[in-house]
Design a protein around this motif. Structure first.
Motif, PDB file in Angstrom:
ATOM      1  N   ARG A  25       0.804  -1.532   0.159  1.00  0.00           N
ATOM      2  CA  ARG A  25      -0.304  -0.134  -0.147  1.00  0.00           C
ATOM      3  C   ARG A  25       0.771   1.247  -0.061  1.00  0.00           C
ATOM      4  NH1 ARG A  25      -5.639   0.312   3.896  1.00  0.00           N
ATOM      5  NH2 ARG A  25      -6.520   2.842   2.680  1.00  0.00           N
ATOM      6  N   TYR A  26       1.739   0.904   0.447  1.00  0.00           N
ATOM      7  CA  TYR A  26       3.306   2.761   0.617  1.00  0.00           C
ATOM      8  C   TYR A  26       4.259   1.897   0.055  1.00  0.00           C
ATOM      9  CZ  TYR A  26      -0.966   3.368   4.353  1.00  0.00           C
ATOM     10  OH  TYR A  26      -2.006   3.856   4.640  1.00  0.00           O
ATOM     11  N   PRO A  27       4.759   2.441  -1.544  1.00  0.00           N
ATOM     12  CA  PRO A  27       5.660   2.034  -1.914  1.00  0.00           C
ATOM     13  C   PRO A  27       6.528   2.439  -1.447  1.00  0.00           C
ATOM     14  CG  PRO A  27       3.679   2.406  -3.668  1.00  0.00           C
ATOM     15  CD  PRO A  27       2.887   3.119  -1.804  1.00  0.00           C
ATOM     16  N   PHE A  28       6.794   3.649  -0.738  1.00  0.00           N
ATOM     17  CA  PHE A  28       7.901   4.230  -0.153  1.00  0.00           C
ATOM     18  C   PHE A  28       8.516   3.988   1.179  1.00  0.00           C
ATOM     19  CE2 PHE A  28       4.306   6.416   1.520  1.00  0.00           C
ATOM     20  CZ  PHE A  28       4.186   6.038   3.099  1.00  0.00           C
ATOM     21  N   LEU A  29       7.939   2.845   1.467  1.00  0.00           N
ATOM     22  CA  LEU A  29       7.976   1.995   2.022  1.00  0.00           C
ATOM     23  C   LEU A  29       8.924   1.036   2.085  1.00  0.00           C
ATOM     24  CD1 LEU A  29       5.417   1.909   5.579  1.00  0.00           C
ATOM     25  CD2 LEU A  29       7.376   3.180   4.481  1.00  0.00           C
ATOM     26  N   ALA A  30       8.482   0.377   1.235  1.00  0.00           N
ATOM     27  CA  ALA A  30       9.099  -0.958   0.058  1.00  0.00           C
ATOM     28  C   ALA A  30       9.954  -1.197  -0.044  1.00  0.00           C
ATOM     29  CB  ALA A  30       7.850  -1.369  -0.828  1.00  0.00           C
ATOM     30  N   ASP A  31      10.596   0.199  -1.160  1.00  0.00           N
ATOM     31  CA  ASP A  31      11.214   0.465  -1.973  1.00  0.00           C
ATOM     32  C   ASP A  31      13.021   1.268  -0.774  1.00  0.00           C
ATOM     33  OD1 ASP A  31      12.718   1.464  -3.801  1.00  0.00           O
ATOM     34  OD2 ASP A  31      11.944   3.311  -3.842  1.00  0.00           O
ATOM     35  N   ARG A  32      13.184  -0.097  -0.441  1.00  0.00           N
ATOM     36  CA  ARG A  32      14.378   0.340   0.077  1.00  0.00           C
ATOM     37  C   ARG A  32      15.009  -0.581   0.402  1.00  0.00           C
ATOM     38  NH1 ARG A  32      14.049   5.261   3.636  1.00  0.00           N
ATOM     39  NH2 ARG A  32      11.954   5.920   2.750  1.00  0.00           N
ATOM     40  N   PRO A  33      16.371  -0.945   1.325  1.00  0.00           N
ATOM     41  CA  PRO A  33      17.080  -2.168   1.659  1.00  0.00           C
ATOM     42  C   PRO A  33      16.598  -3.293   2.113  1.00  0.00           C
ATOM     43  CG  PRO A  33      18.279   0.235   1.202  1.00  0.00           C
ATOM     44  CD  PRO A  33      17.117   0.242   1.400  1.00  0.00           C
ATOM     45  N   ALA A  34      16.960  -4.639   1.933  1.00  0.00           N
ATOM     46  CA  ALA A  34      16.227  -5.636   3.005  1.00  0.00           C
ATOM     47  C   ALA A  34      16.068  -4.545   3.952  1.00  0.00           C
ATOM     48  CB  ALA A  34      16.409  -6.637   2.479  1.00  0.00           C
ATOM     49  N   GLY A  35      17.537  -4.761   4.844  1.00  0.00           N
ATOM     50  CA  GLY A  35      17.709  -4.430   6.187  1.00  0.00           C
ATOM     51  C   GLY A  35      16.839  -2.916   6.958  1.00  0.00           C
ATOM     52  N   GLU A  36      16.713  -2.320   6.333  1.00  0.00           N
ATOM     53  CA  GLU A  36      16.123  -1.175   6.473  1.00  0.00           C
ATOM     54  C   GLU A  36      14.340  -1.795   6.764  1.00  0.00           C
ATOM     55  OE1 GLU A  36      16.181   2.242   4.325  1.00  0.00           O
ATOM     56  OE2 GLU A  36      18.225   3.277   5.125  1.00  0.00           O
ATOM     57  N   ILE A  37      14.120  -2.290   5.675  1.00  0.00           N
ATOM     58  CA  ILE A  37      12.489  -2.902   6.199  1.00  0.00           C
ATOM     59  C   ILE A  37      12.764  -4.266   6.761  1.00  0.00           C
ATOM     60  CG2 ILE A  37      10.478  -4.392   4.500  1.00  0.00           C
ATOM     61  CD1 ILE A  37      11.655  -3.022   1.720  1.00  0.00           C
ATOM     62  N   ALA A  38      13.528  -4.513   7.554  1.00  0.00           N
ATOM     63  CA  ALA A  38      13.478  -5.485   8.775  1.00  0.00           C
ATOM     64  C   ALA A  38      13.357  -4.542  10.109  1.00  0.00           C
ATOM     65  CB  ALA A  38      14.483  -6.494   8.703  1.00  0.00           C
ATOM     66  N   ARG A  39      14.210  -3.166  10.001  1.00  0.00           N
ATOM     67  CA  ARG A  39      14.741  -2.551  11.138  1.00  0.00           C
ATOM     68  C   ARG A  39      13.400  -2.171  11.246  1.00  0.00           C
ATOM     69  NH1 ARG A  39      17.680  -0.411  14.674  1.00  0.00           N
ATOM     70  NH2 ARG A  39      17.970   1.585  15.092  1.00  0.00           N
ATOM     71  N   LEU A  40      12.566  -1.675   9.989  1.00  0.00           N
ATOM     72  CA  LEU A  40      11.635  -0.624  10.112  1.00  0.00           C
ATOM     73  C   LEU A  40       9.848  -1.810  10.746  1.00  0.00           C
ATOM     74  CD1 LEU A  40      10.046   2.103   8.894  1.00  0.00           C
ATOM     75  CD2 LEU A  40       9.173   0.983   6.927  1.00  0.00           C
ATOM     76  N   ARG A  41      10.472  -2.841  10.569  1.00  0.00           N
ATOM     77  CA  ARG A  41       9.455  -3.488  10.977  1.00  0.00           C
ATOM     78  C   ARG A  41       9.347  -4.019  12.426  1.00  0.00           C
ATOM     79  NH1 ARG A  41       7.696  -9.805   8.480  1.00  0.00           N
ATOM     80  NH2 ARG A  41       5.564 -10.581   9.744  1.00  0.00           N
ATOM     81  N   ILE A  65      -4.917   0.400  10.094  1.00  0.00           N
ATOM     82  CA  ILE A  65      -5.122   1.392  10.496  1.00  0.00           C
ATOM     83  C   ILE A  65      -3.766   1.355  11.327  1.00  0.00           C
ATOM     84  CG2 ILE A  65      -6.018   3.121  11.831  1.00  0.00           C
ATOM     85  CD1 ILE A  65      -9.185   2.530  10.634  1.00  0.00           C
ATOM     86  N   ALA A  66      -3.355   0.735  12.173  1.00  0.00           N
ATOM     87  CA  ALA A  66      -2.569   1.116  14.093  1.00  0.00           C
ATOM     88  C   ALA A  66      -1.372   0.763  12.905  1.00  0.00           C
ATOM     89  CB  ALA A  66      -2.724   0.165  15.166  1.00  0.00           C
ATOM     90  N   LEU A  67      -1.558  -0.568  11.896  1.00  0.00           N
ATOM     91  CA  LEU A  67       0.485  -0.663  11.207  1.00  0.00           C
ATOM     92  C   LEU A  67       0.512   0.378  10.695  1.00  0.00           C
ATOM     93  CD1 LEU A  67       2.671  -2.477  10.859  1.00  0.00           C
ATOM     94  CD2 LEU A  67       1.299  -3.946   9.569  1.00  0.00           C
ATOM     95  N   ALA A  68      -0.259   0.838   9.277  1.00  0.00           N
ATOM     96  CA  ALA A  68      -0.259   1.774   8.655  1.00  0.00           C
ATOM     97  C   ALA A  68       0.308   2.866   9.158  1.00  0.00           C
ATOM     98  CB  ALA A  68      -1.387   2.007   8.336  1.00  0.00           C
ATOM     99  N   ILE A  69      -0.525   3.949  10.803  1.00  0.00           N
ATOM    100  CA  ILE A  69       0.367   5.122  11.118  1.00  0.00           C
ATOM    101  C   ILE A  69       1.868   4.477  11.853  1.00  0.00           C
ATOM    102  CG2 ILE A  69       0.076   5.975  12.914  1.00  0.00           C
ATOM    103  CD1 ILE A  69      -3.001   5.979  12.875  1.00  0.00           C
ATOM    104  N   ALA A  70       1.707   3.505  11.792  1.00  0.00           N
ATOM    105  CA  ALA A  70       3.350   2.447  12.782  1.00  0.00           C
ATOM    106  C   ALA A  70       4.497   3.267  11.969  1.00  0.00           C
ATOM    107  CB  ALA A  70       2.775   1.595  13.266  1.00  0.00           C
ATOM    108  N   ALA A  71       4.039   2.013  11.460  1.00  0.00           N
ATOM    109  CA  ALA A  71       5.115   1.667   9.779  1.00  0.00           C
ATOM    110  C   ALA A  71       5.919   3.053   9.142  1.00  0.00           C
ATOM    111  CB  ALA A  71       4.496   1.255   8.780  1.00  0.00           C
ATOM    112  N   GLN A  72       4.505   3.996   9.527  1.00  0.00           N
ATOM    113  CA  GLN A  72       4.802   6.125   8.540  1.00  0.00           C
ATOM    114  C   GLN A  72       5.711   6.330   9.664  1.00  0.00           C
ATOM    115  OE1 GLN A  72       1.880   7.243   5.402  1.00  0.00           O
ATOM    116  NE2 GLN A  72       1.031   5.890   6.247  1.00  0.00           N
ATOM    117  N   ALA A  73       5.565   6.700  11.101  1.00  0.00           N
ATOM    118  CA  ALA A  73       5.914   7.308  11.839  1.00  0.00           C
ATOM    119  C   ALA A  73       6.887   7.116  12.380  1.00  0.00           C
ATOM    120  CB  ALA A  73       5.188   6.828  13.335  1.00  0.00           C
ATOM    121  N   VAL A  74       7.769   5.545  12.286  1.00  0.00           N
ATOM    122  CA  VAL A  74       9.462   5.353  12.543  1.00  0.00           C
ATOM    123  C   VAL A  74       9.950   5.898  11.567  1.00  0.00           C
ATOM    124  CG1 VAL A  74       7.794   3.403  14.469  1.00  0.00           C
ATOM    125  CG2 VAL A  74       8.310   2.918  11.852  1.00  0.00           C
ATOM    126  N   LEU A  75       9.546   5.798  10.864  1.00  0.00           N
ATOM    127  CA  LEU A  75      10.313   6.227   9.293  1.00  0.00           C
ATOM    128  C   LEU A  75      11.462   7.507   9.902  1.00  0.00           C
ATOM    129  CD1 LEU A  75      11.301   4.971   5.980  1.00  0.00           C
ATOM    130  CD2 LEU A  75       9.483   6.285   5.616  1.00  0.00           C
TER     131      LEU A  75
END
Length: 252
Positions: A25-41, A65-75
């Motif tokens: 749903r949020y490609p700007f989150l997915a378009d990152r190195p695998a290590g960053e995505i794991a840290r983001l999670r 809703i909660a995860l969508a906000i959390a994943a963007q907030a921690v970026l």
């Protein structure tokens, strides 16, 4: 469903299917190195454990809703750490933008009242308010550099030193001076672009014109674009990109 109305003692397990849907749903989150995505999670899970979500206007908080906000907030704090958000717990989510009644007394003692339409709001030492409509559409609005979650959480970063001045806490006076000088220069340049566009029919700037209202709003608007559309932001604001890299990215 996760229990959003109470503090959790441990980070929730984010289901794989839900995490994948969030990235899609949020490609700007997915378009990152695998290590960053794991840290983001992992950081998103910690965020969910320490914050309380409250629905307003009839909105029920779901895992989505909660995860969508959390994943963007921690970026913004992906490499800074969640301690930057430890001054508050509550996150209030409305279905859509809200109208707030404002009141201000001017230098002559005259009271001015007006209505202000809010996509979100961050209060010093208090909760963050967001609206689900804009959060839900953040994947497509990244094209124009707009992201209400990042905007409000950058305000929280800005307010860590008690001043909404477009500058986060920095390690030295010299660093703060350099930061503010560049921010002020870029802010005035952007403000001029907005004035020319609105008053004289000039080309509209790419960033949200709301950034021209104050330097702290310019900081938040610029950071939105920096995180969700770095390529375009880098072309438009090369010096700010380097400045933000020095703050948000890991030190060598």
């Amino acid at each position: 469903m996760w229990a959003w109305l109470r503090r959790r003692r441990s980070a929730p397990e984010i289901p794989e299917a839900l995490w994948r849907r969030t990235l899609e749903r949020y490609p700007f989150l997915a378009d990152r190195p695998a290590g960053e995505i794991a840290r983001l999670r992992g950081l998103a899970a910690e965020f969910l454990a320490g914050k309380e979500f409250h629905g307003a206007g009839g909105l029920a908080i779901t895992d989505e809703i909660a995860l969508a906000i959390a994943a963007q907030a921690v970026l913004p704090v992906l490499h800074l750490g969640l301690a930057w958000y430890d001054d508050f717990v509550g996150i209030v989510v409305h279905p859509d933008e809200v109208v707030a009644r404002r009141s201000q007394v001017d230098e002559s003692g005259v009271v001015h009242d007006w209505d202000e339409v809010l996509a979100g709001e961050a209060m010093e030492g208090g909760p963050v308010m967001l609206n689900w409509h804009d959060v839900a559409h953040a994947g497509t609005s990244a094209e124009i550099g707009f992201n209400v979650v990042i905007h409000e959480f950058v305000h929280k970063i800005d307010l860590r030193d008690g001043a909404a001045d477009g500058c986060p806490p920095l390690p030295s006076r010299a660093a703060r001076k350099r930061w503010l000088e560049l921010m002020e220069r870029e802010y005035q340049r952007f403000r001029e672009q907005v004035i020319v566009a609105e008053r004289f029919g000039g080309e509209a700037p790419w960033l949200d014109p709301y950034g021209a209202t104050a330097i702290d709003e310019f900081f938040a608007v610029a950071c939105e674009a920096y995180f969700v559309n770095r390529e375009r932001f880098g072309r438009e604001f090369a010096e700010l990109t380097a400045l933000f890299d020095g703050f948000y990215l890991p030190k060598p």
